[in-house]
Design a protein around this motif. Structure first.
Motif, PDB file in Angstrom:
ATOM      1  N   PRO A 117      42.211  37.032  38.537  1.00  0.00           N
ATOM      2  CA  PRO A 117      41.819  36.490  39.846  1.00  0.00           C
ATOM      3  C   PRO A 117      40.397  35.929  39.800  1.00  0.00           C
ATOM      4  CG  PRO A 117      42.693  38.727  40.029  1.00  0.00           C
ATOM      5  CD  PRO A 117      42.434  38.486  38.576  1.00  0.00           C
ATOM      6  N   PHE A 118      40.216  34.800  40.477  1.00  0.00           N
ATOM      7  CA  PHE A 118      38.893  34.172  40.558  1.00  0.00           C
ATOM      8  C   PHE A 118      38.493  34.117  42.026  1.00  0.00           C
ATOM      9  CE2 PHE A 118      35.831  30.652  40.466  1.00  0.00           C
ATOM     10  CZ  PHE A 118      35.084  30.970  39.346  1.00  0.00           C
ATOM     11  N   ARG A 119      37.403  34.840  42.357  1.00  0.00           N
ATOM     12  CA  ARG A 119      36.944  34.913  43.747  1.00  0.00           C
ATOM     13  C   ARG A 119      36.040  33.730  44.068  1.00  0.00           C
ATOM     14  NH1 ARG A 119      35.162  40.219  42.064  1.00  0.00           N
ATOM     15  NH2 ARG A 119      36.646  41.894  42.579  1.00  0.00           N
ATOM     16  N   THR A 120      36.303  33.100  45.213  1.00  0.00           N
ATOM     17  CA  THR A 120      35.452  32.020  45.707  1.00  0.00           C
ATOM     18  C   THR A 120      35.215  32.236  47.199  1.00  0.00           C
ATOM     19  OG1 THR A 120      37.159  30.465  46.465  1.00  0.00           O
ATOM     20  CG2 THR A 120      36.706  30.516  44.098  1.00  0.00           C
ATOM     21  N   ASP A 121      34.327  31.440  47.758  1.00  0.00           N
ATOM     22  CA  ASP A 121      34.097  31.513  49.202  1.00  0.00           C
ATOM     23  C   ASP A 121      35.315  31.050  49.994  1.00  0.00           C
ATOM     24  OD1 ASP A 121      31.542  32.426  48.739  1.00  0.00           O
ATOM     25  OD2 ASP A 121      30.603  30.437  48.906  1.00  0.00           O
ATOM     26  N   ASP A 122      36.213  30.314  49.339  1.00  0.00           N
ATOM     27  CA  ASP A 122      37.411  29.803  50.012  1.00  0.00           C
ATOM     28  C   ASP A 122      38.640  30.651  49.716  1.00  0.00           C
ATOM     29  OD1 ASP A 122      36.040  27.564  51.082  1.00  0.00           O
ATOM     30  OD2 ASP A 122      36.162  26.574  49.126  1.00  0.00           O
ATOM     31  N   GLY A 123      38.440  31.840  49.147  1.00  0.00           N
ATOM     32  CA  GLY A 123      39.552  32.722  48.850  1.00  0.00           C
ATOM     33  C   GLY A 123      39.665  32.991  47.358  1.00  0.00           C
ATOM     34  N   THR A 124      40.609  33.828  47.005  1.00  0.00           N
ATOM     35  CA  THR A 124      40.809  34.218  45.612  1.00  0.00           C
ATOM     36  C   THR A 124      42.035  33.510  45.047  1.00  0.00           C
ATOM     37  OG1 THR A 124      39.848  36.394  46.048  1.00  0.00           O
ATOM     38  CG2 THR A 124      41.161  36.166  44.050  1.00  0.00           C
ATOM     39  N   VAL A 125      41.855  32.914  43.884  1.00  0.00           N
ATOM     40  CA  VAL A 125      42.930  32.168  43.220  1.00  0.00           C
ATOM     41  C   VAL A 125      43.251  32.868  41.902  1.00  0.00           C
ATOM     42  CG1 VAL A 125      43.630  29.961  42.214  1.00  0.00           C
ATOM     43  CG2 VAL A 125      42.160  30.005  44.255  1.00  0.00           C
ATOM     44  N   MET A 126      44.541  33.106  41.662  1.00  0.00           N
ATOM     45  CA  MET A 126      44.941  33.643  40.369  1.00  0.00           C
ATOM     46  C   MET A 126      44.878  32.508  39.345  1.00  0.00           C
ATOM     47  SD  MET A 126      45.776  36.197  38.523  1.00  0.00           S
ATOM     48  CE  MET A 126      46.283  37.529  39.629  1.00  0.00           C
ATOM     49  N   VAL A 127      44.172  32.765  38.252  1.00  0.00           N
ATOM     50  CA  VAL A 127      43.957  31.739  37.236  1.00  0.00           C
ATOM     51  C   VAL A 127      44.622  32.174  35.933  1.00  0.00           C
ATOM     52  CG1 VAL A 127      42.234  30.513  35.851  1.00  0.00           C
ATOM     53  CG2 VAL A 127      41.806  30.950  38.275  1.00  0.00           C
ATOM     54  N   ALA A 128      45.447  31.299  35.397  1.00  0.00           N
ATOM     55  CA  ALA A 128      46.001  31.496  34.052  1.00  0.00           C
ATOM     56  C   ALA A 128      45.002  30.873  33.082  1.00  0.00           C
ATOM     57  CB  ALA A 128      47.369  30.834  33.944  1.00  0.00           C
ATOM     58  N   ARG A 129      44.259  31.735  32.365  1.00  0.00           N
ATOM     59  CA  ARG A 129      43.155  31.254  31.534  1.00  0.00           C
ATOM     60  C   ARG A 129      43.619  30.652  30.212  1.00  0.00           C
ATOM     61  NH1 ARG A 129      39.386  34.593  29.600  1.00  0.00           N
ATOM     62  NH2 ARG A 129      37.827  32.909  29.708  1.00  0.00           N
ATOM     63  N   GLY A 130      44.824  30.997  29.747  1.00  0.00           N
ATOM     64  CA  GLY A 130      45.299  30.439  28.487  1.00  0.00           C
ATOM     65  C   GLY A 130      46.339  31.343  27.850  1.00  0.00           C
ATOM     66  N   TRP A 131      46.708  30.971  26.632  1.00  0.00           N
ATOM     67  CA  TRP A 131      47.787  31.654  25.920  1.00  0.00           C
ATOM     68  C   TRP A 131      47.229  32.647  24.913  1.00  0.00           C
ATOM     69  CZ3 TRP A 131      49.468  31.795  20.766  1.00  0.00           C
ATOM     70  CH2 TRP A 131      50.789  32.262  20.551  1.00  0.00           C
ATOM     71  N   VAL A 132      47.865  33.812  24.815  1.00  0.00           N
ATOM     72  CA  VAL A 132      47.463  34.871  23.884  1.00  0.00           C
ATOM     73  C   VAL A 132      48.690  35.259  23.060  1.00  0.00           C
ATOM     74  CG1 VAL A 132      46.551  37.217  23.678  1.00  0.00           C
ATOM     75  CG2 VAL A 132      45.727  35.716  25.506  1.00  0.00           C
ATOM     76  N   PRO A 133      48.581  35.365  21.731  1.00  0.00           N
ATOM     77  CA  PRO A 133      49.748  35.725  20.907  1.00  0.00           C
ATOM     78  C   PRO A 133      50.177  37.170  21.117  1.00  0.00           C
ATOM     79  CG  PRO A 133      47.776  35.634  19.557  1.00  0.00           C
ATOM     80  CD  PRO A 133      47.372  35.123  20.918  1.00  0.00           C
ATOM     81  N   THR A 134      51.347  37.478  20.586  1.00  0.00           N
ATOM     82  CA  THR A 134      51.916  38.821  20.684  1.00  0.00           C
ATOM     83  C   THR A 134      51.642  39.609  19.411  1.00  0.00           C
ATOM     84  OG1 THR A 134      53.693  37.974  22.085  1.00  0.00           O
ATOM     85  CG2 THR A 134      54.052  40.115  21.065  1.00  0.00           C
ATOM     86  N   GLN A 135      51.340  40.893  19.568  1.00  0.00           N
ATOM     87  CA  GLN A 135      51.210  41.755  18.405  1.00  0.00           C
ATOM     88  C   GLN A 135      52.543  41.818  17.669  1.00  0.00           C
ATOM     89  OE1 GLN A 135      49.806  45.644  19.446  1.00  0.00           O
ATOM     90  NE2 GLN A 135      47.897  44.907  20.364  1.00  0.00           N
ATOM     91  N   SER A 136      52.477  41.876  16.354  1.00  0.00           N
ATOM     92  CA  SER A 136      53.704  41.883  15.562  1.00  0.00           C
ATOM     93  C   SER A 136      54.481  43.179  15.722  1.00  0.00           C
ATOM     94  CB  SER A 136      53.367  41.669  14.082  1.00  0.00           C
ATOM     95  OG  SER A 136      52.486  42.679  13.617  1.00  0.00           O
ATOM     96  N   ALA A 137      53.787  44.277  15.987  1.00  0.00           N
ATOM     97  CA  ALA A 137      54.462  45.574  16.023  1.00  0.00           C
ATOM     98  C   ALA A 137      54.902  45.990  17.419  1.00  0.00           C
ATOM     99  CB  ALA A 137      53.544  46.654  15.441  1.00  0.00           C
ATOM    100  N   SER A 138      54.415  45.351  18.451  1.00  0.00           N
ATOM    101  CA  SER A 138      54.773  45.760  19.802  1.00  0.00           C
ATOM    102  C   SER A 138      54.693  44.566  20.737  1.00  0.00           C
ATOM    103  CB  SER A 138      53.830  46.866  20.308  1.00  0.00           C
ATOM    104  OG  SER A 138      52.500  46.379  20.369  1.00  0.00           O
ATOM    105  N   SER A 139      55.318  44.722  21.893  1.00  0.00           N
ATOM    106  CA  SER A 139      55.329  43.638  22.873  1.00  0.00           C
ATOM    107  C   SER A 139      54.089  43.739  23.755  1.00  0.00           C
ATOM    108  CB  SER A 139      56.599  43.710  23.724  1.00  0.00           C
ATOM    109  OG  SER A 139      56.643  42.656  24.657  1.00  0.00           O
ATOM    110  N   ALA A 140      52.949  43.396  23.164  1.00  0.00           N
ATOM    111  CA  ALA A 140      51.669  43.467  23.864  1.00  0.00           C
ATOM    112  C   ALA A 140      50.785  42.343  23.352  1.00  0.00           C
ATOM    113  CB  ALA A 140      51.007  44.824  23.639  1.00  0.00           C
ATOM    114  N   PRO A 141      49.804  41.902  24.149  1.00  0.00           N
ATOM    115  CA  PRO A 141      48.907  40.842  23.693  1.00  0.00           C
ATOM    116  C   PRO A 141      48.108  41.285  22.471  1.00  0.00           C
ATOM    117  CG  PRO A 141      48.721  41.188  26.068  1.00  0.00           C
ATOM    118  CD  PRO A 141      49.530  42.318  25.533  1.00  0.00           C
ATOM    119  N   ALA A 142      47.901  40.359  21.550  1.00  0.00           N
ATOM    120  CA  ALA A 142      47.138  40.638  20.335  1.00  0.00           C
ATOM    121  C   ALA A 142      45.690  40.211  20.528  1.00  0.00           C
ATOM    122  CB  ALA A 142      47.756  39.907  19.150  1.00  0.00           C
TER     123      ALA A 142
END
Length: 291
Positions: A117-142
């Protein structure tokens, strides 16, 4: 109606069950081909409209958030997809604010989108900042990058909220879709989110030392739908032409048969093969011997 020469009427020659069924088959084939062509053409039009929208909005100068979303519950208009807006404020860096959207493809791999979330004076906007790969051993961000702190100015491209995927459960800190129903859990810490859209990060100022992989530019290719439409319409022309050619051949065959003095035969019947000269001479010789 036959003419003075005894030639059969085309309608009479073709007024048979087999030709009627063939005509119905042609009509059904033409309708099917026309409808399939229209379906492909509508797909072409939809892709063309989407490509035009992206080309117009993707690199346009950024505007203020309130120019596109006047209030936190304002929906994102269809014409404002990929619209660039400039936001000044700061990210919510509390652990409960950082989420990861699952099953996000990038260059043939499946990973996560980092959501903050990015807070501004005009409200809070959810921001997708970019792509992150997956760990090879588990379903979690690497090794996801840290969310930068402090006030900054970012430019995002607005995207409509995604639908909720029914029957899915979310691991801690993860969501299945970027839907307001799944993002609402961060609101106690981040503030009320804009519910009509989220932002896909385009740039940050100051730029962080480490950041997720930027999202690729959306595909604006139109695909083969227009050529498929033309092909289906060409097929629609082929069937009646083929029927007309065969019908004309049947009428001409019947006319030729009558000119030769043969008895009328069904259109679909085969004519007997012509006798060779040798066969005729053999028959004549046998007649003489019998005489």
């Amino acid at each position: 109606m036959s003419g003075a020469t005894g030639e059969p009427s085309p309608l009479r020659v073709l007024a048979t069950r087999s030709w009627a069924l063939a005509a119905l088959g042609v009509v059904a084939a033409v309708v099917t081909c026309v409808m399939l062509g229209l379906w492909q053409f509508h797909r072409f039009e939809a892709k063309s409209a989407r490509a035009d929208l992206i080309e117009h909005n993707y690199s346009a100068p950024p505007v203020a958030l309130t120019d596109v979303l006047p209030a936190s519950d304002s929906p994102l208009a269809a014409d404002d997809g990929w619209r660039t807006v400039r936001l000044t404020g700061e990210y919510c860096t509390a652990p409960e604010c950082v989420l990861y959207a699952r099953n996000r493809p990038f260059n043939g791999e499946v990973g996560f989108a980092q959501l903050v979330p990015f807070r501004t004076d005009d409200g809070t906007v959810m921001v997708a900042r970019g792509w992150v790969p997956t760990q090879s051993a588990s379903s979690a961000p690497a090794d996801p990058p840290e969310v930068p702190t402090g006030e900054r100015t970012i430019v995002v491209r607005l995207r409509p909220m995604e639908p909720v995927l029914a029957g899915r459960t979310n691991p801690p800190g993860q969501v299945q879709s970027i839907a307001i129903e799944e993002l609402a859990a961060v609101e106690p810490a981040a503030g009320t989110l804009h519910r009509g859209a989220y932002g896909e990060l385009a740039s940050e100022d100051p730029a962080p030392a480490d950041a997720p992989t930027p999202f690729p530019r959306p595909d604006t290719s139109l695909g083969p739908h227009l050529s498929y439409a033309v092909q289906w319409w060409a097929f629609a022309l082929f069937f009646p032409i083929a029927w007309a050619v065969r019908a004309r051949r049947a009428v001409l065959d019947e006319i030729e048969l009558r000119r030769r003095g043969g008895a009328a035969q069904p259109v679909h019947a085969r004519r007997a093969p012509a006798r060779s000269r040798d066969e005729e001479e053999e028959d004549a010789l046998l007649d003489e011997l019998r005489g």
